[in-house]
Scaffold this motif. Structure first.
Motif, PDB file in Angstrom:
ATOM      1  N   LYS A 125      35.263  81.860   3.258  1.00  0.00           N
ATOM      2  CA  LYS A 125      35.062  82.897   2.239  1.00  0.00           C
ATOM      3  C   LYS A 125      34.609  84.189   2.914  1.00  0.00           C
ATOM      4  O   LYS A 125      33.696  84.177   3.746  1.00  0.00           O
ATOM      5  CB  LYS A 125      33.989  82.431   1.240  1.00  0.00           C
TER       6      LYS A 125
ATOM      7  N   PHE B 166      33.532  88.298   2.023  1.00  0.00           N
ATOM      8  CA  PHE B 166      33.320  89.427   1.105  1.00  0.00           C
ATOM      9  C   PHE B 166      33.731  90.666   1.875  1.00  0.00           C
ATOM     10  O   PHE B 166      32.995  91.114   2.755  1.00  0.00           O
ATOM     11  CB  PHE B 166      31.855  89.534   0.690  1.00  0.00           C
TER      12      PHE B 166
ATOM     13  N   VAL C 147      31.512  85.117   5.207  1.00  0.00           N
ATOM     14  CA  VAL C 147      30.281  84.420   4.838  1.00  0.00           C
ATOM     15  C   VAL C 147      30.355  82.931   5.159  1.00  0.00           C
ATOM     16  O   VAL C 147      29.377  82.316   5.570  1.00  0.00           O
ATOM     17  CB  VAL C 147      30.003  84.617   3.333  1.00  0.00           C
TER      18      VAL C 147
ATOM     19  N   GLY D 199      24.875  81.439   3.719  1.00  0.00           N
ATOM     20  CA  GLY D 199      26.073  81.012   2.993  1.00  0.00           C
ATOM     21  C   GLY D 199      25.896  79.754   2.161  1.00  0.00           C
ATOM     22  O   GLY D 199      26.868  79.247   1.615  1.00  0.00           O
TER      23      GLY D 199
ATOM     24  N   THR E 118      24.384  79.210  -0.848  1.00  0.00           N
ATOM     25  CA  THR E 118      24.710  79.389  -2.255  1.00  0.00           C
ATOM     26  C   THR E 118      26.202  79.680  -2.434  1.00  0.00           C
ATOM     27  O   THR E 118      26.834  79.156  -3.355  1.00  0.00           O
ATOM     28  CB  THR E 118      23.868  80.530  -2.842  1.00  0.00           C
ATOM     29  N   THR E 119      26.760  80.479  -1.535  1.00  0.00           N
ATOM     30  CA  THR E 119      28.195  80.780  -1.616  1.00  0.00           C
ATOM     31  C   THR E 119      29.013  79.496  -1.517  1.00  0.00           C
ATOM     32  O   THR E 119      29.967  79.293  -2.273  1.00  0.00           O
ATOM     33  CB  THR E 119      28.594  81.744  -0.489  1.00  0.00           C
TER      34      THR E 119
ATOM     35  N   ARG F 270      28.826  77.687  -4.778  1.00  0.00           N
ATOM     36  CA  ARG F 270      29.601  78.355  -5.822  1.00  0.00           C
ATOM     37  C   ARG F 270      31.100  78.258  -5.574  1.00  0.00           C
ATOM     38  O   ARG F 270      31.889  78.374  -6.505  1.00  0.00           O
ATOM     39  CB  ARG F 270      29.177  79.819  -5.949  1.00  0.00           C
ATOM     40  N   CYS F 271      31.478  78.053  -4.315  1.00  0.00           N
ATOM     41  CA  CYS F 271      32.895  77.856  -4.005  1.00  0.00           C
ATOM     42  C   CYS F 271      33.380  76.509  -4.530  1.00  0.00           C
ATOM     43  O   CYS F 271      34.536  76.350  -4.887  1.00  0.00           O
ATOM     44  CB  CYS F 271      33.138  77.924  -2.500  1.00  0.00           C
TER      45      CYS F 271
ATOM     46  N   GLU G 100      32.905  81.246  -7.159  1.00  0.00           N
ATOM     47  CA  GLU G 100      33.254  82.175  -6.092  1.00  0.00           C
ATOM     48  C   GLU G 100      34.629  81.743  -5.626  1.00  0.00           C
ATOM     49  O   GLU G 100      34.894  80.552  -5.520  1.00  0.00           O
ATOM     50  CB  GLU G 100      32.231  82.030  -4.955  1.00  0.00           C
TER      51      GLU G 100
ATOM     52  N   ASP H 249      21.679  75.136  -7.617  1.00  0.00           N
ATOM     53  CA  ASP H 249      21.568  76.352  -6.817  1.00  0.00           C
ATOM     54  C   ASP H 249      20.120  76.847  -6.846  1.00  0.00           C
ATOM     55  O   ASP H 249      19.719  77.527  -7.777  1.00  0.00           O
ATOM     56  CB  ASP H 249      22.521  77.420  -7.365  1.00  0.00           C
TER      57      ASP H 249
END
Lengths: 262, 250
Positions: free
Chosen positions: B9, B11, B16, B39, B41-42, B45-46, B51, B164
């Motif tokens: 991922k 941004f 990230v 990374g 949380t990312t 969320r992925c 995300e 999270d």
């Protein structure tokens, strides 16, 4: 200039003006209903950041918010038929009332779009994510989660827009519509009791605005029931004070600007 | 079983996640630790596509989605197989605790109202809020809101619950009640992935600990190994910082 002041005429004219109230209300209701639809369509490209359509809606917004409603009325009533003639469409027989409703609808549509954009933006994004995470699709998340909250947020602005629209309809007489203001002009000229006519006219506008204000206030309380309970009594009082301030602003807004242009 | 393969991922130019591979067995509780901006949380969320990953593949319970070109239906299925508990609770503010839990059951699972209500009451009871069914989120404390959030996630009976940083926004006093509930449901064998800063909790509850930094998994293994005997220098450094034997080094 006119005849000497006689209070009894105020009551007499109240009665004479009331039948034309339905024309005024017809303009208000239909233009608000159409305006809401237009507002939605115009707000969507802004909310979803759709590239080209977004430009269009911005142009629309600047035009309708940046020019006086009176000019818009003239442009639509005198200008639109000319343009339509070019494509061989004759609208000379269409009653002026339709042009008036169209203009007010597009005009309030611009303000509605801004209202919708702000209200939807005010519902926090986290709740939409939560809706997605429980498996809702975009439409369900919007209608079940965002819309009910956005509506509650939008009510005070919506109330102001409806009241502003009500008072703006007084300009429709300039196209010869026999709504309340139009009728009062005729009465005043015929009887030469100018002040009395305008007093009765002002009373009707005020009573309706006031009633609408109260009605929307009730509606807002109903829609915001999920937030009301936390406020202690003191806080609730403050909220009430805040509301009245806002409504006063609402009244002041038209007085300062648009009606003077007539 | 959940299998993440080469999740990436970015941004803008900032990458990230730099290709994460992770396997979570059924019933396992995985804690993801690491410094801010690593990374964690990312990644979480992925997993349910809140995300949008730039690349990679996920398999949940035989169902595989390629993140490169997922269609809408894939994403929808993915989200139905997972549930999320958010740092900021993200309860539906215009709905009561009970309605918050029922919402997914009624709208997504299409259960009849009576059945949905019955299940939701039971779940709220389980998280200790049986007496707050009709309270709106604004009437609940942070800890109570988060427990409603957990009940809402549980209601969907997902393959995996993603947490999270579930206690980061809470008063220290309220952290305990939320961790208690998570601990309780962990014992029931629900698969969970938890991003957290609560080290002792992670050590206690997790079967598997993942340490991330700079968009990669630096080290993973059993809690006892990672906490007491980390192999990588970066992991050692991290734990030294946050558990300085009673003294905070500045």
């Amino acid at each position: 200039m006119g005849e000497p002041f006689d209070i009894s005429y105020v009551f007499e004219y109240l009665v004479k003006l009331l039948p034309t109230l339905k024309i005024t209300l017809l303009i208000v209701v239909s233009s608000i209903v159409i305006g809401l639809g237009v507002g939605f369509i115009v707000a969507l490209p802004q909310l979803y950041k759709i590239p080209i359509l977004r430009r269009f809606s911005q142009v629309y917004l600047s035009f309708f918010r940046g020019t006086p409603i009176l000019i818009q009325l003239f442009l639509f009533y005198y200008g639109l038929p000319e343009i339509l003639k070019l494509v061989n469409l004759d609208v000379a027989k269409v009653p002026a009332l339709y042009f008036v409703i169209l203009t007010y609808a597009l005009h309030s549509g611009a303000y509605m779009a801004e209202m919708i954009r702000a209200a939807v933006g005010a519902v926090d994004r986290g709740q939409v994510e939560a809706a997605y995470s429980v498996g809702m699709n975009g439409f369900q998340a919007f209608t079940r989660i965002v819309l009910p909250q956005a509506m509650a947020i939008a009510i005070p602005v919506f109330a102001n827009l409806v009241i502003a629209n009500l008072k703006d309809t007084s300009l429709a007489f300039s196209l010869g519509i026999m709504e309340m203001t139009g009728k009062s002009q005729t009465l005043a000229v015929m009887s030469r009791h100018f002040v009395e006519t305008y007093i009765s006219l002002a009373i009707i506008y005020f009573v309706i605005s006031f009633g609408l204000e109260k009605l929307f206030h009730l509606l807002e309380r109903k829609l915001l029931k999920h937030e009301r309970r936390i406020t202690t009594e003191v806080k609730e009082q403050q909220v009430k004070l805040g509301k009245t301030k806002r409504s006063l602003l609402g009244f002041g807004y038209s007085r300062g600007g648009r009606e003077n242009e007539a | 079983m959940i299998k993440l393969t080469q999740i990436k991922k970015s941004f803008g130019r900032n990458e990230v996640l730099k290709g994460i591979d992770l396997t979570v067995k059924k019933g396992e509780v995985v804690a993801i630790l690491g410094p801010s901006g690593s990374g964690k949380t990312t990644l979480l969320r992925c997993i349910n596509y809140l995300e949008k990953p730039s690349d990679g593949q996920i398999t949940i319970d035989e169902f595989t989605v390629n993140y490169k070109r997922p269609d809408k239906k894939d994403i929808h299925t993915l989200r139905q197989k997972s549930a999320m508990v958010f740092q900021q609770y993200n309860l539906f503010k215009h709905k009561t605790a009970l309605e918050n839990v029922m919402e997914g059951l009624l709208i997504v699972k299409k259960l009849p109202k009576e059945k949905a209500r019955e299940m939701s009451v039971e779940l709220l009871d389980k998280v200790g809020l049986g007496n707050k069914l009709d309270a709106y989120p604004s009437e609940l404390s942070g800890g109570q809101q988060q427990r409603v959030g957990i009940a809402r996630a549980l209601a969907l009976n997902p393959e995996v619950i993603l947490f999270d940083e579930p206690t980061s926004a809470l008063d220290p006093e309220l952290v305990g009640e939320v961790l208690g509930v998570i601990r309780k449901i962990a014992k029931e064998g629900i698969t969970m992935i938890i991003v957290t800063h609560e080290m002792s909790f992670a050590q206690d509850v997790a079967n598997h600990v993942v340490f991330m930094d700079g968009g990669v998994i630096v080290e993973e293994g059993k809690p006892s190994e990672i906490f007491n005997n980390p192999k990588e220098e970066r992991t050692k450094q991290f734990f030294k910082r946050i558990t300085p034997d009673g003294v905070y080094s500045i």
